[in-house]
Design a protein around this motif. Sequence first.
Motif, PDB file in Angstrom:
ATOM      1  N   GLY A   1      39.756  37.221  50.357  1.00 25.91           N
ATOM      2  CA  GLY A   1      38.768  36.748  49.397  1.00 25.91           C
ATOM      3  C   GLY A   1      38.102  37.846  48.589  1.00 25.91           C
ATOM      4  O   GLY A   1      37.151  37.577  47.862  1.00 25.91           O
ATOM      5  N   ALA A   2      38.588  39.090  48.706  1.00 23.73           N
ATOM      6  CA  ALA A   2      37.998  40.196  47.947  1.00 23.73           C
ATOM      7  C   ALA A   2      38.147  39.936  46.453  1.00 23.73           C
ATOM      8  O   ALA A   2      39.158  39.391  46.000  1.00 23.73           O
ATOM      9  CB  ALA A   2      38.669  41.513  48.310  1.00 23.73           C
ATOM     10  N   CYS A   3      37.141  40.330  45.695  1.00 22.28           N
ATOM     11  CA  CYS A   3      37.209  40.175  44.239  1.00 22.28           C
ATOM     12  C   CYS A   3      38.316  41.072  43.679  1.00 22.28           C
ATOM     13  O   CYS A   3      38.801  41.987  44.348  1.00 22.28           O
ATOM     14  CB  CYS A   3      35.855  40.488  43.606  1.00 22.28           C
ATOM     15  N   ASN A   4      38.703  40.819  42.447  1.00 21.10           N
ATOM     16  CA  ASN A   4      39.787  41.581  41.823  1.00 21.10           C
ATOM     17  C   ASN A   4      39.478  43.074  41.764  1.00 21.10           C
ATOM     18  O   ASN A   4      40.362  43.901  41.991  1.00 21.10           O
ATOM     19  CB  ASN A   4      40.071  41.048  40.420  1.00 21.10           C
ATOM     20  N   ALA A   5      38.247  43.430  41.464  1.00 15.69           N
ATOM     21  CA  ALA A   5      37.892  44.851  41.383  1.00 15.69           C
ATOM     22  C   ALA A   5      38.002  45.518  42.751  1.00 15.69           C
ATOM     23  O   ALA A   5      38.450  46.662  42.855  1.00 15.69           O
ATOM     24  CB  ALA A   5      36.491  45.021  40.803  1.00 15.69           C
ATOM     25  N   ASP A   6      37.613  44.819  43.809  1.00 11.81           N
ATOM     26  CA  ASP A   6      37.760  45.366  45.159  1.00 11.81           C
ATOM     27  C   ASP A   6      39.237  45.511  45.522  1.00 11.81           C
ATOM     28  O   ASP A   6      39.640  46.497  46.148  1.00 11.81           O
ATOM     29  CB  ASP A   6      37.061  44.474  46.188  1.00 11.81           C
ATOM     30  N   GLN A   7      40.060  44.540  45.124  1.00 10.38           N
ATOM     31  CA  GLN A   7      41.499  44.632  45.386  1.00 10.38           C
ATOM     32  C   GLN A   7      42.110  45.829  44.662  1.00 10.38           C
ATOM     33  O   GLN A   7      42.945  46.547  45.223  1.00 10.38           O
ATOM     34  CB  GLN A   7      42.199  43.347  44.960  1.00 10.38           C
ATOM     35  N   LEU A   8      41.687  46.050  43.417  1.00  8.16           N
ATOM     36  CA  LEU A   8      42.166  47.213  42.666  1.00  8.16           C
ATOM     37  C   LEU A   8      41.737  48.495  43.363  1.00  8.16           C
ATOM     38  O   LEU A   8      42.542  49.409  43.553  1.00  8.16           O
ATOM     39  CB  LEU A   8      41.630  47.176  41.229  1.00  8.16           C
TER      40      LEU A   8
END
Length: 180
Positions: free
Chosen positions: A164-171
């Motif tokens: 469920g991490a946000c896209n910025a955290d995934q990046l």
Amino acid sequence: MVNASTRSVLANITADQMQNSTPCASWDVAGVINHVIAAQGFFVAGMTGQPPSGEEVDYAAGDFLAAYDEATQAAVDCFSADGALDSMVKMPFGEMPGRAVLGLAMNDNFTHGWDLATATGQSTDLAPELAAQLLASSRQMIQPAFRGEDGSAPFGAEQESPDGACNADQLAAFLGRDVS
């Protein structure tokens, strides 16, 4: 959009946060601020065929928001010039199309905005659509040879991001940051 995202983080940094640790082990908040502003000049120099200035300026000690605005406007102008994105550009680490240099500049700016948000307790859910685009392009462009220890390679080993991490955290995790 990248500039707006990072600028919004910069606008909320206070003087008492300058020595906070960041996800970039080599830099505190002031160091990341100095890097993110100086990097704009680095990319402009490459795009215009000039050597990087090598000048070290402590932007964090002054009006770093104004310095960021000035530096990013120069970068936007440079990348917007006719033919800039289709030209071949000699960077210190190799020759590449201007479009690839733009991708590096965008990723650097955005990711260091994430670093600063993390270090100063701000939300890291930055520009979700842009973060998704940067993640997709990073997955295509970043090769294992670009990964290593802090200071020896541009990117660390890919890290896991929580469900469920946000896209910025995934990046950030893809680029080697701990987002747990």
